[in-house]
Design a protein around this motif. Structure first.
Motif, PDB file in Angstrom:
ATOM      1  N   VAL A 279       0.843  -1.187   0.000  1.00  0.00           N
ATOM      2  CA  VAL A 279       0.000   0.000   0.000  1.00  0.00           C
ATOM      3  C   VAL A 279       0.888   1.250   0.000  1.00  0.00           C
ATOM      4  N   GLU A 280       0.441   2.229  -0.742  1.00  0.00           N
ATOM      5  CA  GLU A 280       1.186   3.512  -0.802  1.00  0.00           C
ATOM      6  C   GLU A 280       0.226   4.636  -0.416  1.00  0.00           C
ATOM      7  N   VAL A 281       0.719   5.541   0.460  1.00  0.00           N
ATOM      8  CA  VAL A 281      -0.091   6.681   0.914  1.00  0.00           C
ATOM      9  C   VAL A 281       0.656   7.986   0.625  1.00  0.00           C
ATOM     10  N   SER A 282      -0.097   9.050   0.399  1.00  0.00           N
ATOM     11  CA  SER A 282       0.522  10.352   0.044  1.00  0.00           C
ATOM     12  C   SER A 282      -0.304  11.490   0.629  1.00  0.00           C
ATOM     13  N   ASN A 283       0.414  12.639   0.964  1.00  0.00           N
ATOM     14  CA  ASN A 283      -0.283  13.863   1.418  1.00  0.00           C
ATOM     15  C   ASN A 283      -0.044  15.015   0.456  1.00  0.00           C
ATOM     16  N   ASP A 284       0.096  14.729  -0.762  1.00  0.00           N
ATOM     17  CA  ASP A 284       0.367  15.670  -1.849  1.00  0.00           C
ATOM     18  C   ASP A 284       1.837  16.082  -1.936  1.00  0.00           C
ATOM     19  N   ASN A 285       2.571  16.049  -0.878  1.00  0.00           N
ATOM     20  CA  ASN A 285       3.988  16.424  -0.879  1.00  0.00           C
ATOM     21  C   ASN A 285       4.875  15.209  -0.644  1.00  0.00           C
ATOM     22  N   CYS A 286       4.414  14.368   0.243  1.00  0.00           N
ATOM     23  CA  CYS A 286       5.234  13.183   0.612  1.00  0.00           C
ATOM     24  C   CYS A 286       4.391  11.916   0.436  1.00  0.00           C
ATOM     25  N   LYS A 287       5.099  10.857   0.216  1.00  0.00           N
ATOM     26  CA  LYS A 287       4.413   9.565   0.140  1.00  0.00           C
ATOM     27  C   LYS A 287       5.296   8.470   0.723  1.00  0.00           C
ATOM     28  N   THR A 288       4.602   7.396   1.132  1.00  0.00           N
ATOM     29  CA  THR A 288       5.330   6.255   1.708  1.00  0.00           C
ATOM     30  C   THR A 288       4.612   4.969   1.322  1.00  0.00           C
ATOM     31  N   ARG A 289       5.342   3.897   1.360  1.00  0.00           N
ATOM     32  CA  ARG A 289       4.805   2.592   0.958  1.00  0.00           C
ATOM     33  C   ARG A 289       5.223   1.507   1.950  1.00  0.00           C
ATOM     34  N   ASP A 290       4.332   0.539   2.092  1.00  0.00           N
ATOM     35  CA  ASP A 290       4.672  -0.640   2.919  1.00  0.00           C
ATOM     36  C   ASP A 290       4.078  -1.874   2.249  1.00  0.00           C
ATOM     37  N   SER A 291       4.682  -2.988   2.542  1.00  0.00           N
ATOM     38  CA  SER A 291       4.205  -4.230   1.925  1.00  0.00           C
ATOM     39  C   SER A 291       4.217  -5.387   2.931  1.00  0.00           C
ATOM     40  N   ILE A 292       3.481  -6.435   2.577  1.00  0.00           N
ATOM     41  CA  ILE A 292       3.413  -7.635   3.429  1.00  0.00           C
ATOM     42  C   ILE A 292       3.256  -8.863   2.563  1.00  0.00           C
ATOM     43  N   ILE A 293       3.922  -9.915   2.948  1.00  0.00           N
ATOM     44  CA  ILE A 293       3.767 -11.193   2.252  1.00  0.00           C
ATOM     45  C   ILE A 293       2.812 -12.067   3.077  1.00  0.00           C
TER      46      ILE A 293
END
Length: 278
Positions: free
Chosen positions: A6-20
């Motif tokens: 999943v990737e999230v953003s606030n218009d300036n910054c974004k971050t991603r995390d994943s799971i198996i």
């Protein structure tokens, strides 16, 4: 199963995390088909699974892979490998043994028969007798003493009982062979004295052990010892007594010297002859 992100953003910054995500194999615990046992017996229920199990919980409180049961009911097992859980159940039916008795060993009268009954008030009962008969009621004509057994089975539980049947010894009713008497004569006919005889009935209406007979005909006697009857019969015929009309000396009044003549006195009524010369 697989990789999820999943990737999230606030218009300036974004971050991603994943799971198996991986999936454990299905436990697949099973107790098999429903089981039946007979009263007083027990049975071991054992769980089967596709994977290694760390914990078993039975509805009767047992915690191993198997449990011993002896009562009717539904038994449930819960199997866990620490992450996954699976459940199965099995019905155990406790069946009663068929109940019957052929009774104590017994004696019957000669030439008599016996009827034995092992009928059960239940469905799906199989019956078997020592001679192969398959019914619940067995009418048996015995020719000799023998051991008889019967079995009733409900498919799981069977009951067998036996009885020895022999023949009673009865008083002899023998009153002799057929005979002939001369008209006007009488003979005594008797049965052998036996303390077991309670009653004797003759065709002449007498009720003693010995009677005098002066009539021709069929004489019969029936003896009873309190359990059995025995009987015999004897034919008695008249033989007419020879009279003068049955033998006539047909001789000439005069014969010449040195002549001779013969006489034939044959008659079916006569069996013995005596002449003046011996």
């Amino acid at each position: 199963i697989g990789l999820f992100w999943v990737e999230v953003s606030n218009d300036n910054c974004k971050t991603r995390d994943s799971i198996i995500v991986a999936m454990y194999e299905h436990i697949g615990v099973t107790l098999g088909q429903d089981r039946s046992i007979c009263e007083g017996e027990s049975i071991a229920l054992k769980a089967k699974t596709n994977t290694s199990i760390s914990d078993y919980q039975w509805s009767n409180g047992a915690t191993g892979i198997s449990t011993e049961v002896s009562e009717h009911g539904t038994y449930t097992i819960t199997a866990s490998n620490g992450i996954c859980v699976d459940v199965d159940e099995i019905n155990v039916f406790v069946l009663k043994y068929p109940e019957f008795s052929l009774g104590e060993d017994t004696s019957i009268c000669p030439k008599a028969s016996i009827e034995l009954d092992i009928t059960q008030d239940a469905e799906s009962i199989d019956y078997t007798w020592n001679d192969g008969f398959k019914g619940s009621k067995h009418y048996i004509e015995l020719e000799e003493s023998q051991l008889i057994w019967g079995r009733a089975s409900n498919g799981d539980c069977s009951t067998t009982d036996s009885i020895y049947v022999d023949f009673r010894s009865v008083p002899s009713a023998y009153i002799g062979e057929d005979t002939t008497i001369c008209e006007g004569d009488a003979i005594t006919v008797s049965v052998q004295n036996d303390e077991r005889i309670l009653s004797s009935i003759w065709s002449s209406a007498d009720s003693t052990l010995s009677i005098n007979v002066s009539d021709s005909g069929i004489l019969e006697v029936l003896l009873f010892d309190g359990y059995c009857t025995s009987q015999d019969k004897r034919k008695i015929e008249y033989r007419p007594e020879p009279g003068k009309k049955d033998f006539v000396l047909d001789v000439p009044n005069i014969i010449c010297l040195n002549d001779e003549f013969s006489l034939d006195m044959s008659n079916e009524l006569i069996s013995n002859y005596l002449w003046q010369d011996g």
